[in-house]
Design a protein around this motif. Structure first.
Motif, short mmCIF file in Angstrom:
data_model
loop_
_atom_site.label_atom_id
_atom_site.label_comp_id
_atom_site.label_asym_id
_atom_site.label_seq_id
_atom_site.Cartn_x
_atom_site.Cartn_y
_atom_site.Cartn_z
N GLU A 195 0.85 -1.05 0.00
CA GLU A 195 -0.02 -0.32 0.03
C GLU A 195 0.74 1.23 -0.01
OE1 GLU A 195 -4.05 1.59 2.43
OE2 GLU A 195 -2.57 0.16 3.35
N ASP A 196 0.41 2.30 -0.76
CA ASP A 196 0.99 3.58 -0.95
C ASP A 196 1.12 4.15 0.80
OD1 ASP A 196 2.52 5.38 -1.99
OD2 ASP A 196 0.50 6.78 -2.23
N PRO A 197 2.33 4.69 1.19
CA PRO A 197 2.36 5.35 2.34
C PRO A 197 1.56 6.53 2.52
CG PRO A 197 4.52 5.04 1.72
CD PRO A 197 3.68 4.70 0.34
N GLU A 198 1.00 7.24 1.33
CA GLU A 198 0.34 8.43 1.81
C GLU A 198 -1.16 8.01 1.71
OE1 GLU A 198 -0.90 12.28 -1.00
OE2 GLU A 198 1.22 11.69 -1.01
N GLU A 199 -1.44 6.76 1.17
CA GLU A 199 -2.87 6.33 1.43
C GLU A 199 -3.18 5.58 2.53
OE1 GLU A 199 -3.88 3.40 -1.61
OE2 GLU A 199 -3.45 4.66 -3.52
N LYS A 200 -1.94 5.06 3.14
CA LYS A 200 -2.15 4.43 4.39
C LYS A 200 -2.39 5.69 5.43
CE LYS A 200 0.27 1.26 7.47
NZ LYS A 200 1.56 0.70 7.73
N ARG A 201 -1.48 6.77 5.23
CA ARG A 201 -1.84 7.84 6.40
C ARG A 201 -3.42 8.19 6.01
NH1 ARG A 201 2.02 11.60 4.68
NH2 ARG A 201 3.69 9.99 3.89
N HIS A 202 -3.69 8.57 4.83
CA HIS A 202 -5.06 9.13 4.75
C HIS A 202 -6.11 8.26 5.27
CE1 HIS A 202 -8.10 11.33 2.58
NE2 HIS A 202 -8.66 10.13 2.24
N ARG A 203 -5.80 6.99 5.20
CA ARG A 203 -6.92 6.10 5.71
C ARG A 203 -6.97 6.21 7.42
NH1 ARG A 203 -6.06 0.81 6.79
NH2 ARG A 203 -4.15 0.65 5.41
N GLN A 204 -5.59 6.29 7.71
CA GLN A 204 -5.50 6.22 9.23
C GLN A 204 -6.17 7.83 9.74
OE1 GLN A 204 -1.18 5.84 9.90
NE2 GLN A 204 -1.52 3.76 10.15
N ALA A 205 -5.95 8.70 8.93
CA ALA A 205 -6.50 10.00 9.39
C ALA A 205 -8.24 10.00 9.28
CB ALA A 205 -6.19 10.93 8.57
N GLN A 206 -8.53 9.38 8.43
CA GLN A 206 -10.16 9.02 8.16
C GLN A 206 -10.58 8.51 9.44
OE1 GLN A 206 -10.65 7.35 4.18
NE2 GLN A 206 -11.64 9.28 3.38
N PHE A 207 -10.01 7.39 9.85
CA PHE A 207 -10.09 6.39 11.08
C PHE A 207 -10.31 7.27 12.31
CE2 PHE A 207 -9.17 3.83 14.52
CZ PHE A 207 -10.36 2.86 14.83
#
Length: 104
Positions: free
Chosen positions: A18-30
């Motif tokens: 997974e792209d690190p930026e997508e991972k950070r975005h998903r964590q922020a949404q959570f």
């Protein structure tokens, strides 16, 4: 038959990294979701009932009175004990009835 052999035993495929930026975005949404859920729970709490408020105020009132009684008691008790142990009206006869200490 070749398609069946090509799949793994359980039918899962290997996921791509997974792209690190997508991972950070998903964590922020959570995290945003979790904080909004907590805010909703706090806003849905009921106001304390009038009965509970009255009971808590009564507890405070009783506690204050007990505190005042406790503070005033040593003065009156000291006078009473002084008269009992230092020969008030009976001349010290009250101390004769006290038990003797075990280790003297």
């Amino acid at each position: 038959m070749a398609m069946i052999m090509g799949r793994s035993k359980y039918g899962y495929r290997k996921m791509e990294k997974e792209d690190p930026e997508e991972k950070r975005h998903r964590q922020a949404q959570f995290l945003i979701y979790k904080t909004s859920q907590q805010a909703d729970q706090i806003s849905l709490r009921r106001r304390p009932s009038r009965l509970r408020l009255r009971i808590s105020k009564l507890r405070i009132k009783v506690g204050r009175r007990l505190k005042r009684l406790r503070k005033g008691m040593p003065l009156s008790m000291s006078k009473t004990w002084r008269s009992v142990f230092h020969g008030g009206s009976t001349g010290g006869a009250a101390t004769a009835h006290l038990p003797q200490p075990l280790f003297s």
